[in-house]
Design an enzyme around this catalytic site. Structure first.
Site, PDB file in Angstrom:
ATOM      1  CB  SER A  34      -3.632   2.067   5.152  1.00 41.89           C
ATOM      2  OG  SER A  34      -3.706   3.367   4.622  1.00 41.89           O
ATOM      3  CE1 TYR A  89      -4.443  -0.092  -0.124  1.00 41.05           C
ATOM      4  CE2 TYR A  89      -4.907   1.835   1.232  1.00 41.05           C
ATOM      5  CZ  TYR A  89      -4.043   0.837   0.826  1.00 41.05           C
ATOM      6  OH  TYR A  89      -2.787   0.741   1.388  1.00 41.05           O
TER       7      TYR A  89
END
Length: 252
Positions: free
Chosen positions: A144, A158
């Site tokens: 990401s 995350y």
């Protein structure tokens, strides 16, 4: 490219929805057979039927919870036995739960860590074992843009898990394993079920098909690292890595 080209077999985890589901469609269009797994087999089987009918590719499916490391190894090796070889493994399964640390919601952060990193580690372990035996293979880790710097509040864990994937990929590349290509893909804002709660007008958000097309193009080129879509995420990625944290905080 014709769907009858026949490029080999791609194994995708978390393939029942979102980016994994669309990657399955696009790889099938490019001529790959598919080994698909996810926790939700009803949606997975519906996708498999769709691809078999519309693309004419072979698709095998099975249920898999990637936090069960023994099951990951078993499923990956069963797929390898069914197809003969696995040419590419896309470590895609992930969740987006999270909460600020110290606020009494540790279960959300632990679930994210177990799925996104520990589960990914189990997948990489099984995939690389298969690739070592074959003397070839392509491991793809879906990270990401949030991995580039520490993120605040509910994104902290995350982002840390996704940074872990990037480090794992780099470590494997540095080992220079014969026949092994390793790619880490850093998607920007791509519409999916994971971010369905995000506002429709989120800046730089692209639809699933467009975003995944950029991901698949980078994967096909076997890029070691890719920020996708290229615009605006390449310049944003450069900026995020060098700007002071106080400025990064305002951007995220």
């Amino acid at each position: 490219m014709s769907s009858q080209t026949g490029h080999g077999t791609v194994l995708i985890t978390g393939a029942s929805s979102g980016l994994g589901e669309e990657m399955a469609r696009q790889f099938a269009t490019l001529g790959y057979d598919l080994a698909l797994c996810a926790r939700r087999t009803d949606r997975l089987d519906a996708l498999a039927d769709e691809i078999r009918i519309s693309k004419g590719r072979r698709v095998e499916t099975t249920a898999l919870d990637v936090t069960d490391s023994d099951a990951v190894a078993l499923v990956f090796h069963e797929f390898a036995n069914k197809f003969g070889t696995i040419d590419r493994v896309v470590v895609n399964a992930g969740i987006g739960k999270g909460a600020p640390l110290g606020m009494g919601r540790s279960e959300a952060n632990l679930a994210t860590a177990m799925t996104n990193f520990v589960g990914a580690l189990a997948q990489a372990e099984a995939a690389v074992e298969i690739f070592r035996r074959q003397d070839r293979g392509h491991l793809v880790l879906i990270s990401s843009m949030s991995a580039l710097r520490g993120m605040r509040r509910s994104m902290t864990t995350y982002a840390a898990t996704k940074a872990g994937l990037a480090s794992l990929a780099e470590g494997l590349r540095s080992e220079n394993i014969r026949g092994l290509d390793v790619s880490v893909i850093h998607p920007g804002y791509i519409r999916s079920e994971m971010n369905a709660h995000a506002e429709e007008k989120t800046r730089f958000m692209v639809d699933t098909e467009t975003g995944v097309r950029a991901m698949v193009a980078a994967i096909e080129k076997r890029r070691a690292k890719a920020y996708v879509p290229t615009w605006p995420w390449v310049p944003i990625g450069i900026a995020i890595r060098v700007l002071p944290l106080r400025i990064v905080r305002r951007l995220t």
